[in-house]
Scaffold this active site. Structure first.
Site, PDB file in Angstrom:
ATOM      1  N   SER A  73       0.805  -1.234   0.000  1.00  0.00           N
ATOM      2  CA  SER A  73       0.000   0.000   0.000  1.00  0.00           C
ATOM      3  C   SER A  73       0.835   1.280   0.000  1.00  0.00           C
ATOM      4  O   SER A  73       0.484   2.229  -0.722  1.00  0.00           O
ATOM      5  CB  SER A  73      -0.976  -0.009   1.176  1.00  0.00           C
ATOM      6  OG  SER A  73      -1.921  -1.025   0.973  1.00  0.00           O
ATOM      7  N   THR A  99      -5.643  -3.663   7.490  1.00  0.00           N
ATOM      8  CA  THR A  99      -5.576  -4.990   6.888  1.00  0.00           C
ATOM      9  C   THR A  99      -5.555  -6.056   7.978  1.00  0.00           C
ATOM     10  O   THR A  99      -5.771  -5.756   9.158  1.00  0.00           O
ATOM     11  CB  THR A  99      -4.389  -5.065   5.884  1.00  0.00           C
ATOM     12  OG1 THR A  99      -4.473  -6.293   5.188  1.00  0.00           O
ATOM     13  CG2 THR A  99      -3.037  -4.940   6.566  1.00  0.00           C
ATOM     14  N   LYS A 124      -9.585  -5.901  10.414  1.00  0.00           N
ATOM     15  CA  LYS A 124     -10.723  -5.349   9.660  1.00  0.00           C
ATOM     16  C   LYS A 124     -12.045  -5.412  10.432  1.00  0.00           C
ATOM     17  O   LYS A 124     -12.920  -4.581  10.228  1.00  0.00           O
ATOM     18  CB  LYS A 124     -10.874  -6.066   8.314  1.00  0.00           C
ATOM     19  CG  LYS A 124      -9.788  -5.706   7.303  1.00  0.00           C
ATOM     20  CD  LYS A 124     -10.059  -6.347   5.955  1.00  0.00           C
ATOM     21  CE  LYS A 124      -8.977  -6.015   4.959  1.00  0.00           C
ATOM     22  NZ  LYS A 124      -9.242  -6.559   3.625  1.00  0.00           N
ATOM     23  N   ASN A 173     -11.864  -1.522   5.736  1.00  0.00           N
ATOM     24  CA  ASN A 173     -10.464  -1.495   5.281  1.00  0.00           C
ATOM     25  C   ASN A 173      -9.950  -0.071   5.115  1.00  0.00           C
ATOM     26  O   ASN A 173      -8.781   0.127   4.817  1.00  0.00           O
ATOM     27  CB  ASN A 173     -10.276  -2.280   3.968  1.00  0.00           C
ATOM     28  CG  ASN A 173     -10.685  -1.461   2.752  1.00  0.00           C
ATOM     29  OD1 ASN A 173     -11.576  -0.618   2.833  1.00  0.00           O
ATOM     30  ND2 ASN A 173     -10.040  -1.706   1.622  1.00  0.00           N
ATOM     31  N   ASP A 233     -12.806  -2.699  -0.671  1.00  0.00           N
ATOM     32  CA  ASP A 233     -12.344  -3.940  -1.322  1.00  0.00           C
ATOM     33  C   ASP A 233     -13.286  -4.377  -2.456  1.00  0.00           C
ATOM     34  O   ASP A 233     -12.840  -4.730  -3.543  1.00  0.00           O
ATOM     35  CB  ASP A 233     -12.244  -5.084  -0.302  1.00  0.00           C
ATOM     36  CG  ASP A 233     -10.983  -4.995   0.547  1.00  0.00           C
ATOM     37  OD1 ASP A 233      -9.983  -4.420   0.073  1.00  0.00           O
ATOM     38  OD2 ASP A 233     -11.010  -5.492   1.689  1.00  0.00           O
ATOM     39  N   ALA A 261     -13.690 -11.790   2.570  1.00  0.00           N
ATOM     40  CA  ALA A 261     -13.463 -11.200   1.243  1.00  0.00           C
ATOM     41  C   ALA A 261     -14.701 -11.358   0.363  1.00  0.00           C
ATOM     42  O   ALA A 261     -15.089 -10.437  -0.355  1.00  0.00           O
ATOM     43  CB  ALA A 261     -12.254 -11.851   0.584  1.00  0.00           C
ATOM     44  N   ASN A 263     -20.052 -22.348  -1.216  1.00  0.00           N
ATOM     45  CA  ASN A 263     -19.056 -22.427  -0.134  1.00  0.00           C
ATOM     46  C   ASN A 263     -18.982 -23.836   0.416  1.00  0.00           C
ATOM     47  O   ASN A 263     -19.940 -24.606   0.320  1.00  0.00           O
ATOM     48  CB  ASN A 263     -19.432 -21.443   0.987  1.00  0.00           C
ATOM     49  CG  ASN A 263     -18.280 -21.180   1.935  1.00  0.00           C
ATOM     50  OD1 ASN A 263     -17.135 -21.020   1.490  1.00  0.00           O
ATOM     51  ND2 ASN A 263     -18.547 -21.150   3.224  1.00  0.00           N
ATOM     52  N   THR A 276     -18.769 -24.617   3.562  1.00  0.00           N
ATOM     53  CA  THR A 276     -19.801 -24.641   4.609  1.00  0.00           C
ATOM     54  C   THR A 276     -21.020 -23.908   4.037  1.00  0.00           C
ATOM     55  O   THR A 276     -21.047 -22.674   3.979  1.00  0.00           O
ATOM     56  CB  THR A 276     -19.284 -23.912   5.877  1.00  0.00           C
ATOM     57  OG1 THR A 276     -18.001 -24.439   6.201  1.00  0.00           O
ATOM     58  CG2 THR A 276     -20.229 -24.085   7.050  1.00  0.00           C
ATOM     59  N   MET A 284      -8.781 -13.966  -6.073  1.00  0.00           N
ATOM     60  CA  MET A 284      -8.435 -12.777  -5.275  1.00  0.00           C
ATOM     61  C   MET A 284      -6.981 -12.809  -4.812  1.00  0.00           C
ATOM     62  O   MET A 284      -6.427 -11.782  -4.450  1.00  0.00           O
ATOM     63  CB  MET A 284      -9.360 -12.683  -4.070  1.00  0.00           C
ATOM     64  CG  MET A 284     -10.755 -12.245  -4.435  1.00  0.00           C
ATOM     65  SD  MET A 284     -11.588 -11.737  -2.938  1.00  0.00           S
ATOM     66  CE  MET A 284     -13.213 -11.400  -3.567  1.00  0.00           C
TER      67      MET A 284
HETATM   68  P1  NDP Z   1     -11.689 -15.998   5.395  1.00  0.00           P
HETATM   69  O1  NDP Z   1     -10.861 -16.815   6.338  1.00  0.00           O
HETATM   70  O2  NDP Z   1     -12.607 -14.973   5.941  1.00  0.00           O
HETATM   71  O3  NDP Z   1     -12.603 -16.991   4.503  1.00  0.00           O
HETATM   72  C1  NDP Z   1     -12.056 -18.121   3.917  1.00  0.00           C
HETATM   73  C2  NDP Z   1     -13.027 -18.721   2.914  1.00  0.00           C
HETATM   74  O4  NDP Z   1     -12.338 -19.728   2.174  1.00  0.00           O
HETATM   75  C3  NDP Z   1     -14.239 -19.401   3.532  1.00  0.00           C
HETATM   76  O5  NDP Z   1     -15.318 -19.296   2.630  1.00  0.00           O
HETATM   77  C4  NDP Z   1     -13.764 -20.852   3.654  1.00  0.00           C
HETATM   78  O6  NDP Z   1     -14.819 -21.791   3.652  1.00  0.00           O
HETATM   79  C5  NDP Z   1     -12.992 -20.988   2.369  1.00  0.00           C
HETATM   80  N1  NDP Z   1     -11.930 -22.011   2.383  1.00  0.00           N
HETATM   81  C6  NDP Z   1     -10.832 -22.040   3.169  1.00  0.00           C
HETATM   82  N2  NDP Z   1     -10.055 -23.088   2.844  1.00  0.00           N
HETATM   83  C7  NDP Z   1     -10.688 -23.746   1.831  1.00  0.00           C
HETATM   84  C8  NDP Z   1     -10.384 -24.917   1.064  1.00  0.00           C
HETATM   85  N3  NDP Z   1      -9.273 -25.609   1.283  1.00  0.00           N
HETATM   86  N4  NDP Z   1     -11.244 -25.291   0.096  1.00  0.00           N
HETATM   87  C9  NDP Z   1     -12.369 -24.562  -0.153  1.00  0.00           C
HETATM   88  N5  NDP Z   1     -12.726 -23.456   0.558  1.00  0.00           N
HETATM   89  C10 NDP Z   1     -11.880 -23.058   1.526  1.00  0.00           C
HETATM   90  O7  NDP Z   1     -10.633 -15.384   4.357  1.00  0.00           O
HETATM   91  P2  NDP Z   1     -10.817 -14.052   3.472  1.00  0.00           P
HETATM   92  O8  NDP Z   1     -12.193 -14.068   2.948  1.00  0.00           O
HETATM   93  O9  NDP Z   1     -10.350 -12.883   4.237  1.00  0.00           O
HETATM   94  O10 NDP Z   1      -9.731 -14.245   2.271  1.00  0.00           O
HETATM   95  C11 NDP Z   1      -9.956 -15.142   1.194  1.00  0.00           C
HETATM   96  C12 NDP Z   1      -8.913 -14.915   0.099  1.00  0.00           C
HETATM   97  O11 NDP Z   1      -9.043 -13.623  -0.485  1.00  0.00           O
HETATM   98  C13 NDP Z   1      -7.460 -15.006   0.563  1.00  0.00           C
HETATM   99  O12 NDP Z   1      -6.734 -15.737  -0.420  1.00  0.00           O
HETATM  100  C14 NDP Z   1      -6.991 -13.564   0.593  1.00  0.00           C
HETATM  101  O13 NDP Z   1      -5.590 -13.460   0.374  1.00  0.00           O
HETATM  102  C15 NDP Z   1      -7.774 -12.973  -0.573  1.00  0.00           C
HETATM  103  N6  NDP Z   1      -7.971 -11.497  -0.482  1.00  0.00           N
HETATM  104  C16 NDP Z   1      -7.454 -10.697  -1.476  1.00  0.00           C
HETATM  105  C17 NDP Z   1      -7.624  -9.307  -1.463  1.00  0.00           C
HETATM  106  C18 NDP Z   1      -7.041  -8.448  -2.560  1.00  0.00           C
HETATM  107  O14 NDP Z   1      -6.998  -7.219  -2.416  1.00  0.00           O
HETATM  108  N7  NDP Z   1      -6.616  -9.009  -3.661  1.00  0.00           N
HETATM  109  C19 NDP Z   1      -8.371  -8.649  -0.357  1.00  0.00           C
HETATM  110  C20 NDP Z   1      -8.903  -9.577   0.615  1.00  0.00           C
HETATM  111  C21 NDP Z   1      -8.689 -10.943   0.545  1.00  0.00           C
HETATM  112  P3  NDP Z   1     -15.569 -22.224   5.031  1.00  0.00           P
HETATM  113  O15 NDP Z   1     -16.595 -21.174   5.284  1.00  0.00           O
HETATM  114  O16 NDP Z   1     -16.143 -23.543   4.711  1.00  0.00           O
HETATM  115  O17 NDP Z   1     -14.501 -22.271   6.093  1.00  0.00           O
END
Ligand code: NDP
Length: 272
Positions: free
Chosen positions: A16, A61, A65, A86, A101, A130, A150, A152, A216
């Site tokens: 950033s 970040t 958040k 954010n 975001d 996200a 998803n 879950t 993402m």
């Molecule tokens: P969270 O921990 O809040 O959510 C994770 C999500 O991923 C949940 O839906 C979870 O499912 C699912 N998940 C985790 N592991 C697996 C797997 N092995 N197989 C399938 N589903 C899975 O994380 P965030 O939402 O904060 O971040 C998600 C991604 O987005 C990250 O890679 C992060 O780096 C990226 N990101 C990028 C940004 C950008 O500016 N480019 C900004 C913000 C995030 P369940 O509900 O079942 O646990």
């Protein structure tokens, strides 16, 4: 000189400061932007200290958040919908919390990739922080349908319930990965699966001919999800554009000037 920063823990990796320095130089804004490592149990104190030093605004970040939602005295509609903040604006009325975001992701799809969302079938994989942040900005562009899949399922169903009244009724639905029905023009991976080099278990048939696949996550090489999408004919996009665009939204909020993002995106990509 007006001062801004990004709070996180860890924070050394954050791009950033570089992005905002480029926007400030490009638009002739007299401002300074730095990284601030906030203690895990001291986010609010760190923000207050920065305000006392004359800080005008900040990005937030991982992992702060959600805490930033509680700290803000007023939230924008999109911050409330995302359940996460954010971007903070320190105004005479107090601390305002926003979330840029989702707007960043949509700007990257529509403006940078040149793919309109209006009338399109959109598949959102994941229902974490996200994913939740991008639902409202996507709905505002009036897709034909938005399916949130998803691991879950109940979490995705919770999002459908939340967004039904915010333009999602009859448009947004939820399911598990195995129950995804049909093909999609835009497939967004908002799961954390790419972090462990896993592909969410979706069928190749989710990619409509010429579909846009967006992960993402970003890095030097395409994620396993993007490699999977490429094998099935999709055009690819990683999360670097979303990062650059969410910063442009925050910059606009603070300075009232919209920076151009293309050169900054290109420069960051060359450094990956
Ligand atoms: P969270 O921990 O809040 O959510 C994770 C999500 O991923 C949940 O839906 C979870 O499912 C699912 N998940 C985790 N592991 C697996 C797997 N092995 N197989 C399938 N589903 C899975 O994380 P965030 O939402 O904060 O971040 C998600 C991604 O987005 C990250 O890679 C992060 O780096 C990226 N990101 C990028 C940004 C950008 O500016 N480019 C900004 C913000 C995030 P369940 O509900 O079942 O646990």
């Amino acid at each position: 000189m007006d001062r801004y920063c990004v709070f996180g823990n860890p924070i050394a990796h954050s791009k950033s400061p570089e992005i905002h320095a480029a926007y400030a130089a490009q638009t002739g804004q007299d401002m300074h932007y730095e990284r601030r490592l906030a203690p895990l149990d001291g986010f609010a104190e760190a923000v207050r200290a920065f305000i006392a030093e004359g800080g005008k605004g900040a990005n937030v970040t991982v992992p702060f958040k959600l805490e930033a939602v509680k700290l803000a005295q007023a939230l924008t509609i999109r911050a409330r919908a995302a359940g996460a903040v954010n971007t903070l604006v320190f105004s005479d009325e107090g601390i305002i919390g926003d979330n840029t975001d989702g707007a960043g992701l949509v700007a990257d799809i529509v403006n940078n990739a040149g793919v309109p969302i209006a009338g399109k079938r959109v598949l959102l994989l994941g229902a974490g922080g996200a994913a939740r942040g991008v639902v409202l900005p996507i709905l505002e562009h009036r897709p034909a349908r938005l399916v949130i899949a998803n691991r879950t399922v109940a979490t995705a169903e919770g999002l459908v319930e939340q967004f039904a009244a915010l333009g999602g009724e009859g448009v947004v639905s939820a399911c598990g990965f195995a129950d995804i029905d049909g093909a999609y023009d835009i497939v967004i991976n908002a799961t954390a699966a790419s972090l462990s080099a896993e592909v969410p278990p979706v069928a190749p048939s989710v990619f409509a001919p010429g579909a846009l696949a967006l992960d993402m996550m970003y890095g030097a090489s395409p994620t396993v999800f993007l490699q999977f999408a490429a094998r099935h004919g999709a055009q690819l996009r990683d999360g670097l554009g979303m990062l650059v665009e969410q910063a442009a939204e925050a910059f606009h909020l603070w300075r009232g000037v919209q920076p151009a993002t293309a050169d900054v995106l290109q420069k960051l990509r060359a450094q990956l």
